[in-house]
Design a protein around this motif. Structure first.
Motif, short mmCIF file in Angstrom:
data_model
loop_
_atom_site.label_atom_id
_atom_site.label_comp_id
_atom_site.label_asym_id
_atom_site.label_seq_id
_atom_site.Cartn_x
_atom_site.Cartn_y
_atom_site.Cartn_z
N VAL A 140 0.85 -1.19 0.00
CA VAL A 140 0.00 0.00 0.00
C VAL A 140 0.88 1.24 0.00
O VAL A 140 1.80 1.37 0.82
CB VAL A 140 -0.93 0.01 1.23
N GLU A 141 0.62 2.15 -0.93
CA GLU A 141 1.40 3.38 -1.00
C GLU A 141 0.50 4.54 -1.42
O GLU A 141 -0.59 4.34 -1.96
CB GLU A 141 2.55 3.23 -2.00
N ASN A 142 0.97 5.77 -1.18
CA ASN A 142 0.24 6.95 -1.62
C ASN A 142 0.45 7.16 -3.11
O ASN A 142 1.58 7.01 -3.61
CB ASN A 142 0.73 8.19 -0.87
N VAL A 143 -0.61 7.50 -3.79
CA VAL A 143 -0.50 7.80 -5.22
C VAL A 143 -1.26 9.09 -5.53
O VAL A 143 -2.19 9.47 -4.80
CB VAL A 143 -1.07 6.66 -6.11
N ILE A 144 -0.85 9.75 -6.60
CA ILE A 144 -1.58 10.92 -7.09
C ILE A 144 -2.79 10.40 -7.88
O ILE A 144 -2.61 9.67 -8.86
CB ILE A 144 -0.70 11.79 -7.99
N ARG A 145 -3.98 10.72 -7.46
CA ARG A 145 -5.18 10.16 -8.07
C ARG A 145 -5.27 10.50 -9.56
O ARG A 145 -5.67 9.66 -10.37
CB ARG A 145 -6.42 10.70 -7.34
N GLU A 146 -4.88 11.72 -9.90
CA GLU A 146 -5.05 12.16 -11.28
C GLU A 146 -4.07 11.50 -12.25
O GLU A 146 -4.35 11.39 -13.45
CB GLU A 146 -4.89 13.69 -11.36
N THR A 147 -2.90 11.09 -11.77
CA THR A 147 -1.90 10.53 -12.67
C THR A 147 -1.59 9.07 -12.40
O THR A 147 -1.04 8.37 -13.25
CB THR A 147 -0.58 11.33 -12.57
N GLY A 148 -1.92 8.62 -11.18
CA GLY A 148 -1.59 7.26 -10.80
C GLY A 148 -0.14 7.09 -10.38
O GLY A 148 0.30 5.97 -10.07
N ASN A 149 0.61 8.19 -10.34
CA ASN A 149 2.02 8.12 -9.96
C ASN A 149 2.17 8.01 -8.44
O ASN A 149 1.47 8.70 -7.69
CB ASN A 149 2.78 9.35 -10.44
N PRO A 150 3.09 7.16 -7.97
CA PRO A 150 3.30 7.03 -6.52
C PRO A 150 3.99 8.25 -5.92
O PRO A 150 4.74 8.95 -6.62
CB PRO A 150 4.18 5.79 -6.41
N VAL A 151 3.73 8.50 -4.66
CA VAL A 151 4.38 9.58 -3.93
C VAL A 151 5.19 8.96 -2.80
O VAL A 151 4.64 8.29 -1.92
CB VAL A 151 3.35 10.58 -3.35
N ASN A 152 6.47 9.18 -2.80
CA ASN A 152 7.34 8.61 -1.77
C ASN A 152 7.37 9.53 -0.55
O ASN A 152 8.12 10.51 -0.51
CB ASN A 152 8.75 8.39 -2.31
N ASP A 153 6.54 9.23 0.44
CA ASP A 153 6.50 10.03 1.66
C ASP A 153 7.27 9.35 2.80
O ASP A 153 7.21 9.80 3.95
CB ASP A 153 5.06 10.30 2.08
N GLY A 154 7.97 8.27 2.47
CA GLY A 154 8.80 7.61 3.49
C GLY A 154 8.08 6.53 4.27
O GLY A 154 8.65 5.95 5.18
N LEU A 155 6.82 6.26 3.91
CA LEU A 155 6.07 5.19 4.61
C LEU A 155 5.75 4.08 3.62
O LEU A 155 5.18 4.33 2.55
CB LEU A 155 4.78 5.73 5.20
N MET A 156 6.12 2.86 3.99
CA MET A 156 5.73 1.69 3.22
C MET A 156 4.92 0.77 4.13
O MET A 156 5.34 0.45 5.23
CB MET A 156 6.95 0.92 2.69
N SER A 157 3.75 0.37 3.64
CA SER A 157 2.89 -0.55 4.38
C SER A 157 2.76 -1.83 3.58
O SER A 157 2.33 -1.78 2.42
CB SER A 157 1.51 0.06 4.63
N VAL A 158 3.12 -2.95 4.19
CA VAL A 158 3.02 -4.24 3.51
C VAL A 158 2.13 -5.15 4.34
O VAL A 158 2.45 -5.46 5.50
CB VAL A 158 4.41 -4.88 3.31
N TYR A 159 1.02 -5.56 3.76
CA TYR A 159 0.07 -6.43 4.44
C TYR A 159 0.24 -7.84 3.90
O TYR A 159 0.12 -8.08 2.69
CB TYR A 159 -1.36 -5.94 4.20
N VAL A 160 0.54 -8.78 4.79
CA VAL A 160 0.77 -10.16 4.41
C VAL A 160 -0.21 -11.04 5.18
O VAL A 160 -0.51 -10.76 6.34
CB VAL A 160 2.22 -10.60 4.74
N ASN A 161 -0.71 -12.10 4.54
CA ASN A 161 -1.65 -12.96 5.25
C ASN A 161 -1.35 -14.43 5.05
O ASN A 161 -0.67 -14.83 4.09
CB ASN A 161 -3.10 -12.64 4.81
N THR A 162 -1.86 -15.24 5.97
CA THR A 162 -1.66 -16.69 5.92
C THR A 162 -2.83 -17.40 5.25
O THR A 162 -2.76 -18.60 4.99
CB THR A 162 -1.51 -17.26 7.35
N GLU A 163 -3.91 -16.67 4.94
CA GLU A 163 -5.12 -17.29 4.40
C GLU A 163 -4.94 -17.72 2.94
O GLU A 163 -5.40 -18.79 2.54
CB GLU A 163 -6.30 -16.33 4.50
#
Length: 267
Positions: free
Chosen positions: A140-163
């Protein structure tokens, strides 16, 4: 209080997805490093062992505390928070945001430039497919809605599951999280740590951890119940006050002292 045999049996049935085992597992820097390498798909990732803290407590500016399942810093000036979650009972995305912001505040000093704010990577391991899209991993990352380009704000969220089981190394590791015992050459340090906790010198420490975990959960449940009861009393006090009841009668009705009732109503 459970007997030693009962506690040992509990330990034998524990899996890495279970809080109490994961908490002890994360006291091993090499195993933690290997876990990060696999999930972030970076075999060159290195951590600072001396910064590893399992169950790290932090406070924000409002003095509200948060307990992180695992905290460790990388040699490349990044901070890692690893969380384990079995129950789908809260807003997990906001929990990740809250953890990341609290870490950032605690790692910042007065006068720091924004350029110097450390990157924070939150790994959120759950027993369920949080986003329901049939994937083992979600970045999960921040993106500019109008262009779809990612914005590097220094936060990376990675969601992993066992299901969700996929044909990937990450998924193989997640399936290990569901086993009461395993040994896999692909995960040598993780397997070693698991063996230590289940069959090695850590047995006695694990017994103590299980008992401490049970005591801590009991205290948390009691605290939550007390907080809920007080909230209900406050609502009752407000209703009785709105009805024009005298403070002395309100205090008697809810079994509280008048001074406390006045303080509640003043707020």
């Amino acid at each position: 209080r459970k007997t030693d045999e009962e506690v040992i049996q509990i330990i034998r049935n524990l899996r890495l997805i279970d809080d109490v085992l994961f908490e002890k597992f994360m006291e091993d820097a090499a195993a933690c490093e290997e876990l990060l390498q696999v999930i972030l798909e970076n075999s060159r990732l290195k951590v600072k062992p001396e910064t590893l803290v399992a169950q790290k407590s932090l406070r924000n500016l409002a003095k509200r505390s948060v307990r992180l399942d695992a905290y460790i810093e990388g040699v490349e000036d990044k901070v890692y928070n690893i969380e384990i979650q079995r129950s789908d009972n809260c807003n997990h995305v906001k929990r990740v945001r809250y953890n990341a912001s609290t870490i950032t505040i605690n790692k910042s000093e007065p006068g720091d430039e924004f350029e110097d704010v450390q990157d924070v990577i939150v790994i959120y391991i759950s027993e369920f497919d949080m986003f329901g899209a049939g994937k083992t991993v979600y970045h999960v990352e921040n993106v500019i809605r109008e262009t779809g380009n990612p914005v590097n704000d220094g936060l990376m969220s990675v969601y992993v599951n066992t299901e969700v089981a996929e044909d990937s190394l990450i998924s193989e590791l997640m399936q290990c999280f569901l086993k009461t015992d395993f040994e896999d050459d692909k995960f040598p340090n993780i397997s070693r740590r698991m063996k230590e906790l289940k069959h090695g010198e850590e047995d006695e420490k694990m017994c103590k951890s299980v008992e401490e975990y049970a005591e801590r959960k009991a205290k948390e449940a009691a605290k939550k119940a007390t907080k809920k009861a007080m909230a209900e009393k406050k609502k009752t006090v407000e209703k009785l006050n709105d009805m024009g009841m005298d403070i002395s009668l309100i205090a008697s009705a809810v079994d509280m002292d008048e001074e406390t009732i006045k303080q509640w109503l003043e707020k």
